[in-house]
Design an enzyme around this catalytic site. Structure first.
Site, PDB file in Angstrom:
ATOM      1  CE  LYS A 196      44.065  45.586  43.413  1.00  0.00           C
ATOM      2  NZ  LYS A 196      43.633  44.293  43.942  1.00  0.00           N
ATOM      3  NE  ARG A 206      47.605  44.643  51.115  1.00  0.00           N
ATOM      4  CZ  ARG A 206      48.628  45.192  50.473  1.00  0.00           C
ATOM      5  NH1 ARG A 206      49.757  45.415  51.113  1.00  0.00           N
ATOM      6  NH2 ARG A 206      48.542  45.516  49.206  1.00  0.00           N
ATOM      7  NE  ARG A 217      48.084  42.871  47.059  1.00  0.00           N
ATOM      8  CZ  ARG A 217      48.098  41.782  47.832  1.00  0.00           C
ATOM      9  NH1 ARG A 217      48.823  40.747  47.482  1.00  0.00           N
ATOM     10  NH2 ARG A 217      47.369  41.739  48.937  1.00  0.00           N
ATOM     11  CD  GLU A 233      47.268  45.723  32.434  1.00  0.00           C
ATOM     12  OE1 GLU A 233      46.394  44.899  32.101  1.00  0.00           O
ATOM     13  OE2 GLU A 233      48.380  45.383  32.880  1.00  0.00           O
ATOM     14  CE  LYS A 248      41.197  47.935  44.735  1.00  0.00           C
ATOM     15  NZ  LYS A 248      41.081  46.532  45.013  1.00  0.00           N
ATOM     16  CB  SER A 274      40.702  50.355  52.657  1.00  0.00           C
ATOM     17  OG  SER A 274      41.995  50.127  52.133  1.00  0.00           O
ATOM     18  CE1 TYR A 313      35.448  48.569  51.972  1.00  0.00           C
ATOM     19  CE2 TYR A 313      36.704  50.374  50.975  1.00  0.00           C
ATOM     20  CZ  TYR A 313      36.523  49.016  51.218  1.00  0.00           C
ATOM     21  OH  TYR A 313      37.423  48.108  50.696  1.00  0.00           O
TER      22      TYR A 313
HETATM   23  C1  PBG Z   1      42.812  42.103  46.195  1.00  0.00           C
HETATM   24  C2  PBG Z   1      42.163  43.382  46.575  1.00  0.00           C
HETATM   25  C3  PBG Z   1      42.705  44.419  47.326  1.00  0.00           C
HETATM   26  C4  PBG Z   1      41.708  45.385  47.429  1.00  0.00           C
HETATM   27  C5  PBG Z   1      40.596  44.911  46.772  1.00  0.00           C
HETATM   28  N1  PBG Z   1      40.890  43.683  46.215  1.00  0.00           N
HETATM   29  C6  PBG Z   1      44.011  44.518  48.004  1.00  0.00           C
HETATM   30  C7  PBG Z   1      45.239  44.638  47.216  1.00  0.00           C
HETATM   31  O1  PBG Z   1      45.259  44.557  45.995  1.00  0.00           O
HETATM   32  O2  PBG Z   1      46.294  44.794  47.864  1.00  0.00           O
HETATM   33  C8  PBG Z   1      41.838  46.684  48.147  1.00  0.00           C
HETATM   34  C9  PBG Z   1      40.546  47.371  48.429  1.00  0.00           C
HETATM   35  C10 PBG Z   1      40.676  48.490  49.377  1.00  0.00           C
HETATM   36  O3  PBG Z   1      41.784  48.904  49.765  1.00  0.00           O
HETATM   37  O4  PBG Z   1      39.614  49.007  49.780  1.00  0.00           O
HETATM   38  N2  PBG Z   1      41.954  41.009  46.507  1.00  0.00           N
END
Ligand code: PBG
Length: 327
Positions: A196, A206, A217, A233, A248, A274, A313
């Site tokens: 990730k 967000r 992060r 990982e 991801k 997203s 989505y």
């Molecule tokens: C963390 C999480 C995130 C997403 C899924 N799980 C946000 C992040 O890591 O900042 C993002 C998913 C998306 O953007 O569709 N709980």
């Protein structure tokens, strides 16, 4: 000049031939719909994700039935609580929004699709980080593992079949596996968000979870420059007992996805996030691209790179299109 003997175009001459020669297709059963459930009685639109909403539990019930009818393989639930605190107590509270929604949706849908839950603290902490903070403000890995263990038990108790570990803490798969196994949840499966990346493409998410995060992060999510580290990982998570590994975001990380798919002996999934959704929706709304073709091509590319299943989505819409094409 001699004419070509080898003519790959032959297999492209008709729609029927193209269909028969097609190497992969996107089947509804391998799609997972991410869903947001908020506290409160009404659902709310998410401005940066046109067509996606923060559900109430009631509207989520209807949406999960619709997803199952379309043949979608699963849903991934995110909670949007109305109150947050430093350690994210809402995540482990049996009547916290995510646990309540999980129970309601499992009751509603039974075995028609797989109800999965996001196992991460960021939706529940007031600082918006995926873990708890040490006195100096850094995200405390091992203290967070304790919270994840409790969160796993709360989610498994609520009926989640597959826990999505998205927090990028070291050792999270082993910690959660051990907590589940010593509490009678040997059959609760783990989806590890292994590779990730610290991505700008989470931007609209967000808004979707009303995140309070200031900063980024990058001390726990992967550097977008690192391909080999993504594979490492994934290997660690396999060794720790993950049932499924994930890459991801998807679209900008197809190389990592292909690498992980080549080395993994367990299923490999990808999350079309997203921002990937928002970009295509925005361009299509301007009339700059053909929306349906762009959506289908984006997910096909993720499957082709090696994903066995895709979180997207557009899961329900893709499933409906798939059925139309069969008819
Ligand atoms: C963390 C999480 C995130 C997403 C899924 N799980 C946000 C992040 O890591 O900042 C993002 C998913 C998306 O953007 O569709 N709980």
């Amino acid at each position: 000049m001699t004419n070509p003997v080898i003519r790959p175009r032959r297999l492209r001459t008709s729609g029927a031939l193209r269909r028969l020669a097609s190497e992969i297709r996107v089947h509804p059963a391998e799609l997972v719909l991410p869903m947001f459930v908020r506290e409160g009685d009404d659902s709310r639109p998410i401005g940066s994700m046109p067509g996606v909403v923060q559900h109430s539990i009631d509207s989520a019930r209807r949406a999960v039935v619709q997803a199952a009818e379309a043949g979608v393989g699963g849903i991934m639930l995110f909670g949007v609580p109305s109150r947050r605190d430093a350690t994210g107590t809402g995540a482990t509270d049996p009547s916290g929004i995510l646990n309540l929604a999980t129970r309601a949706l499992v009751d509603e849908i039974g075995d028609a699709l797989v109800v999965q839950t996001d196992l991460c603290l960021d939706e529940f902490t007031d600082h918006g980080h995926c873990g708890v903070l040490a006195a100096d403000g850094h995200v405390d890995n091992d203290a967070t593992l304790e919270r994840y263990r409790d969160m796993a038990l709360a989610q498994a108790t609520a009926g989640s079949a597959l826990l999505g570990l998205s927090g990028m803490m070291d050792g999270q798969v082993a910690a959660v596996r051990e907590a589940l196994d010593t509490n009678g949840f040997e059959d609760t499966a783990l989806l590890a968000y292994s590779a990730k990346y610290a991505s700008a493409f989470y931007g609209p998410f967000r808004e979707a979870v009303a995140s309070t995060l200031v900063g980024d992060r990058r001390t726990y999510q992967l550097d977008p420059a690192n391909r080999r580290e993504g594979v490492r990982e994934a290997q660690l998570d396999i060794d720790e007992g993950a049932d499924i590994v994930m890459v991801k975001p998807a679209g900008s990380y197809l190389d990592v996805l292909a690498d992980v798919a080549a080395m993994s002996n367990i299923p490999v999934w990808a999350y079309q996030v997203s921002g990937e959704y928002a970009m295509i929706e925005a361009a299509a709304a301007q009339g700059w691209i053909d929306r349906r073709r762009a959506v289908e091509e984006s997910v096909l590319g993720i499957r082709r790179a090696g994903a066995d299943a895709v979180l997207t989505y557009w899961a329900v819409e893709l499933a409906i299109w798939f059925k139309e094409e069969q008819a």
